[in-house]
Design a protein around this motif. Structure first.
Motif, PDB file in Angstrom:
ATOM      1  N   LYS A   1      -3.187   5.239   4.023  1.00 31.47           N
ATOM      2  CA  LYS A   1      -2.456   3.854   3.743  1.00 31.47           C
ATOM      3  C   LYS A   1      -2.763   2.903   5.002  1.00 31.47           C
ATOM      4  O   LYS A   1      -2.721   1.697   5.024  1.00 31.47           O
TER       5      LYS A   1
ATOM      6  N   TYR B   1     -14.288   4.521  10.806  1.00 34.14           N
ATOM      7  CA  TYR B   1     -12.792   4.418  10.333  1.00 34.14           C
ATOM      8  C   TYR B   1     -11.797   4.896  11.127  1.00 34.14           C
ATOM      9  O   TYR B   1     -10.809   4.694  11.496  1.00 34.14           O
TER      10      TYR B   1
ATOM     11  N   PRO C   1      -4.104   4.568  -2.300  1.00 37.13           N
ATOM     12  CA  PRO C   1      -5.169   5.356  -1.878  1.00 37.13           C
ATOM     13  C   PRO C   1      -4.947   6.802  -1.896  1.00 37.13           C
ATOM     14  O   PRO C   1      -3.942   7.277  -2.067  1.00 37.13           O
TER      15      PRO C   1
ATOM     16  N   ILE D   1      -6.222   1.530   5.636  1.00 38.72           N
ATOM     17  CA  ILE D   1      -6.487   0.326   4.368  1.00 38.72           C
ATOM     18  C   ILE D   1      -5.694  -0.768   5.077  1.00 38.72           C
ATOM     19  O   ILE D   1      -6.378  -1.837   4.965  1.00 38.72           O
TER      20      ILE D   1
ATOM     21  N   ILE E   1     -13.843   3.734  -0.028  1.00 40.63           N
ATOM     22  CA  ILE E   1     -14.010   3.982   1.526  1.00 40.63           C
ATOM     23  C   ILE E   1     -14.228   5.191   1.769  1.00 40.63           C
ATOM     24  O   ILE E   1     -13.721   6.370   1.430  1.00 40.63           O
TER      25      ILE E   1
ATOM     26  N   VAL F   1       0.825  -1.111   0.089  1.00 41.42           N
ATOM     27  CA  VAL F   1      -0.152   0.059  -0.214  1.00 41.42           C
ATOM     28  C   VAL F   1       1.040   1.200  -0.167  1.00 41.42           C
ATOM     29  O   VAL F   1       1.658   1.497   0.993  1.00 41.42           O
TER      30      VAL F   1
ATOM     31  N   ASN G   1     -10.437   7.011  -1.113  1.00 42.53           N
ATOM     32  CA  ASN G   1     -10.679   6.857   0.292  1.00 42.53           C
ATOM     33  C   ASN G   1     -11.075   8.154   0.892  1.00 42.53           C
ATOM     34  O   ASN G   1     -11.044   9.206   0.474  1.00 42.53           O
TER      35      ASN G   1
END
Length: 218
Positions: free
Chosen positions: A15, A177, A107, A18, A171, A6, A143
């Motif tokens: 990152k 999150y 991302p 994720i 996302i 990533v 993201n």
């Protein structure tokens, strides 16, 4: 069996989040997961060792470009998935992490700087693959999106026009999150859980992740 790096040359696109999502979900599905934290901040390894409350996976902090490739290859021999979390800037360690990867996930948020840096990251990844004379598949993932905004729509158009291969899964910007970093768990219900499930499903469909071998832990 698979090494997934990533990466992004810009800090802040998510990152580590994720990596947390993919690692926790895959190990809950019965896979043997190993993570290399190549970011000097050690956010991923600190979270894994001090905060994470799910089914265990190994996480090694390693920022030396001289060691990352050998470590990743060694872990790949005994893991279903090796994840590498890289620094938020372009350095030699990140380049090695991308070169040793089978797949690279980039991302980005819906900002001009992220779009530009994602494009630069993907260009370098392709150059590294060419230099190594091997195929490395690269995809972007949107993201921290605010859904249905003009900014998001503009970012999607820019990615398409730039020819940047992008996952269908996204996302969004949700509190759940942000809570991962101190809750120790990933979302298991609601819209966030559906987004995570869709991401994992798509990564398996494109053969970036092995299939689940067990049931998700409760």
């Amino acid at each position: 069996m698979a090494i997934l790096t990533v990466a992004s040359f810009k800090g802040g696109p998510g990152k580590t989040t994720i990596c947390q999502i993919i690692a926790a979900r895959c190990v809950a599905d019965g896979l043997v997961v190993s993570v290399i934290d190549a970011d000097p901040t050690k956010a991923m390894s600190n979270w894994c060792h001090d905060t994470y409350e799910g089914k265990p996976f190994s996480c090694t902090a390693e920022t030396s470009e001289r060691s990352i490739a050998d470590l990743a290859i060694g872990l790949d021999e005994k893991s279903d998935l090796v994840l590498i979390d890289t620094a938020g800037f372009g350095n030699l360690a990140a380049a090695v992490a991308m070169t040793v990867a089978d797949h690279i996930l980039v991302p980005l948020t819906a900002g001009a700087a992220d779009l530009n840096q994602a494009e630069e990251t993907i260009k370098q990844a392709r150059g590294l693959a060419a230099a190594a004379r091997r195929k490395i598949d690269v995809r972007a993932i949107m993201n921290r999106l605010s859904l249905k905004t003009n900014l998001t729509k503009h970012a999607e158009r820019e990615l398409l026009e730039a020819g940047i291969p992008t996952l269908k899964s996204t996302i969004s910007h949700r509190t759940s999150y942000g809570e991962i970093s101190y809750s120790g768990t990933i979302p298991k219900k609601g819209a966030a859980e559906k987004e995570i499930a869709e991401l994992i499903r798509e990564l398996r469909e494109i053969s970036w992740l092995p299939k689940a071998t067990g049931q998700e832990s409760q």
